[in-house]
Design an enzyme around this catalytic site. Structure first.
Site, PDB file in Angstrom:
ATOM      1  N   SER A   1      13.194   2.789  -3.158  1.00 12.19           N
ATOM      2  CA  SER A   1      13.356   1.427  -3.677  1.00 12.19           C
ATOM      3  C   SER A   1      13.812   1.320  -5.130  1.00 12.19           C
ATOM      4  O   SER A   1      14.060   0.221  -5.613  1.00 12.19           O
ATOM      5  CB  SER A   1      12.041   0.656  -3.530  1.00 12.19           C
ATOM      6  OG  SER A   1      11.869   0.265  -2.197  1.00 12.19           O
TER       7      SER A   1
ATOM      8  N   SER B   1      13.896  -1.893  -2.400  1.00 15.72           N
ATOM      9  CA  SER B   1      13.304  -3.194  -2.583  1.00 15.72           C
ATOM     10  C   SER B   1      13.409  -3.734  -4.013  1.00 15.72           C
ATOM     11  O   SER B   1      13.287  -4.937  -4.214  1.00 15.72           O
ATOM     12  CB  SER B   1      11.826  -3.133  -2.196  1.00 15.72           C
ATOM     13  OG  SER B   1      11.102  -2.342  -3.121  1.00 15.72           O
TER      14      SER B   1
ATOM     15  N   LYS C   1       9.444  -5.874 -12.273  1.00 15.60           N
ATOM     16  CA  LYS C   1       9.376  -6.178 -10.839  1.00 15.60           C
ATOM     17  C   LYS C   1       8.117  -6.987 -10.556  1.00 15.60           C
ATOM     18  O   LYS C   1       7.039  -6.659 -11.061  1.00 15.60           O
ATOM     19  CB  LYS C   1       9.353  -4.862 -10.056  1.00 15.60           C
ATOM     20  CG  LYS C   1       9.493  -5.020  -8.545  1.00 15.60           C
ATOM     21  CD  LYS C   1       9.521  -3.650  -7.856  1.00 15.60           C
ATOM     22  CE  LYS C   1       9.820  -3.760  -6.373  1.00 15.60           C
ATOM     23  NZ  LYS C   1       9.885  -2.434  -5.709  1.00 15.60           N
TER      24      LYS C   1
END
Lengths: 95, 495
Positions: free
Chosen positions: B184, B160, B81
């Site tokens: 997330s 997210s 990420k």
């Protein structure tokens, strides 16, 4: 509670985010929508309940006050948008 | 060698050990698939050259006999990420304000990942500063779910960590790193038919992770199955003195101790999780069905089902939307155009003017909104009414779990109140926030949680179940997850 145009302007100022009339009127609607929903918290009885700031232990660890890093000025400055003479350069602050 | 991407992490690792193929061949297969999957917009930065270099290093280890068993992820391609600082590799947090930020240091979790021999295939897209539930707030565009809706409609992957979920679902990597502040990891895992686990708060170091809400942020992983997830999580966990909230506890060998034998285990079913997106008793039938199916599976596996109550569940989400923005408004004050990141090129009249223009240009709409909420609830006259009130409600939510865990070993709930929805679906801010209604409570309490895919709904979209555990008891949720996985026989494969 309802946020006014003045409130939004004040919050933007506090948050250091430039804003304009169009954004302000959009924000009034959206933030009021969110705060109206958040308002339900007021119905919870929190008398004598301690606030919880985090999950872990309340006291932070300490360590010996010794230098364990340093001499990396170039690395520290490497992402600066405006760097001069080994310093970050900013607009004039003191008149 | 496209079939190489069909192997699980464990299978790929033993293939490498047996020299059935090389790490470079494995990595190249994934790079090929990444190139074929560009329309999903999974990556902010592809690091294919770096991946090939790392794979070659792994091959040297395997050839010299050092690769076998020595490092758990030797030669395994992983997505990271773009919220984790990676030395010498652009790290943006999906924000325009960090569009040029190249860290001089490596985050602790990526250091651990590399120390275990992993190959980084790219930095995955996310919601800007991890603020979102659909991966539609990124400065670098939406991530598209590999699973398609009716007539091929584009769906959101959740957020997210949308890119980290999609990279695994689309078989563009064997696993990935994500972060979970209010759901997330678990919510996008459910939307993409992947396994996603967030460990106990304090298990993974936050050092070098771009901060959103520090008392909630926690790193975790996505994988194709529970075994792979346990292996990945184990390799990024552990104490780090550089993070003051990192806890000095030994990391168990979750992978070796993984077992789907849950006979006699007590599983709590919280009645309050029947509320749907509107906050009423409107949880969709298909979600209830999956939940009931999960309960049956666990019963069949010999677990005891216990009805429990978590009475303050309903208040967790509004409390979260005070606490997380408050912490964000403080954390994001560092983006001032002075030390790193974007600085306005417009004419400026003062330092404040520079700050204001820089931040107005650098932050997107959702991030600004949350900074505004946070600034307001922390401001004079509102601090007690909002921020302290929310922190007290957080205590009540955590107490609910503490009481429940006196009687049960784990808690089973749906992960999300719906399946993935269409890109561009019309919903209010609050409706969007409701996506995290089942994941946020455990985040406030700092508990470990896993989402495991169970089945497809009538539209052919994956649904997931969430298992929550006691602090530091990741093993139990992995084991219950494993039992569900075994019963569900979920075939992970977007068409």
């Amino acid at each position: 509670m309802t946020l006014s145009k003045n409130d939004i302007t004040k919050i933007s100022k506090l948050a250091r985010i430039a804003t304009n009339e169009e954004e302000i009127s959009k924000n009034i609607e959206e933030l009021n929508g969110i705060f109206n929903w958040i308002e339900q918290l007021q119905e919870v009885d929190t008398e004598n309940i301690k606030p919880m700031a985090g999950v872990g232990e309340s006291t932070l660890r300490t360590r010996d006050d010794v230098i364990n890093d340093g001499n990396i000025k170039d690395k520290v400055l490497s992402n600066g948008p405006d760097v001069a003479y080994g310093c970050y350069s900013v607009p004039k602050v003191v008149e | 060698m496209s079939s190489l991407i069909e192997l699980s992490l464990k299978e790929a690792k033993s293939g490498l050990e047996n020299k059935d193929f090389t790490a470079l061949e494995l990595t190249d297969s994934y790079i090929k698939n990444c190139e074929d999957s560009k329309s999903l917009n999974i990556f902010i930065t592809e690091t294919f050259d770096l991946a090939r270099e790392q794979a070659k290093e792994s091959d040297k280890k395997y050839q010299s006999g050092q690769g076998n068993n020595a490092r758990a992820l030797e030669g395994i391609p992983v997505g990271v990420k773009d919220l984790f600082c990676t030395k010498g590799v652009l790290t943006t947090a999906a924000s325009n304000i960090l569009n040029n930020f190249v860290p001089e240091y490596e985050s602790t979790v990526t250091s651990k990942l590399f120390a275990n021999g992993a190959v980084m295939i790219g930095k995955t897209n996310l919601d800007e500063f991890a603020m979102g539930s659909a991966n539609i707030t990124s400065h670098y565009g939406n991530v598209i779910n590999p699973w398609k809706g009716e007539e091929g409609a584009d769906l959101v992957p959740g957020g997210s960590s949308g890119g980290s979920a999609a990279v695994v679902a689309a078989k563009c990597s064997l696993g990935s790193l994500g972060t979970d502040t209010g759901g997330s990891i678990r919510q996008p895992a459910a939307f993409t038919g992947t396994v996603g686990i967030k460990p106990t708060y304090g298990r993974c170091s936050r050092w070098g992770t771009v901060a959103f809400a520090s008392s909630l942020d926690q790193a975790g992983v996505f994988a194709r199955n529970v075994t792979d997830a346990s292996l990945l999580l184990q390799s990024i966990s552990g104490y780090d003195e550089k993070d003051s909230t990192s806890v000095n506890k030994e990391v168990p060998d979750w992978c070796a101790n993984l077992s789907s034998d849950i006979k006699g285990m007590k599983i709590g079913i919280p009645k309050e999780y029947r509320q749907g997106k509107d906050g009423g008793d409107d949880l969709p039938e298909e979600i209830i069905k999956v939940w009931e199916q999960g309960i049956e599976w666990l019963k069949d596996a010999g677990a005891e089902i216990v009805d429990i109550s978590l009475p303050n569940t309903k208040y967790a989400l509004p409390a979260y939307y005070i606490i997380a923005p408050a912490e964000a408004s403080s954390n994001l004050s560092r983006y001032d155009g002075v030390r790193f990141g974007h600085r306005t090129k417009e004419d400026i009249s003062s330092l404040d003017d520079m700050y204001e223009k820089t931040r107005a240009e650098g932050f997107g709409t959702e991030v600004k909104r949350r900074i505004m909420i946070g600034t307001y609830v922390l401001s004079h006259g509102y601090y007690d009414a909002y921020y302290i009130k929310a922190q007290k409600v957080r205590t009540l939510v955590a107490n609910d779990f503490r009481n429940a865990f006196k009687d049960v070993d784990a808690i089973l709930t749906p992960t999300t109140p719906s399946a993935a929805f269409k890109v561009g679906a019309k919903m209010s801010n609050v409706e969007m926030y409701m996506n995290d209604v089942f994941t946020v409570p455990a985040s406030l309490a700092g508990l470990p949680g896993i989402s495991v895919p169970t089945s497809l709904n009538k539209d052919g979209l994956p649904l997931g179940l969430q298992i929550l555990g006691k602090p530091w008891d990741e093993q139990t949720i992995l084991n219950v997850g494993s039992a569900i996985e075994k019963a569900a026989c979920f075939e992970l494969s977007p068409k």
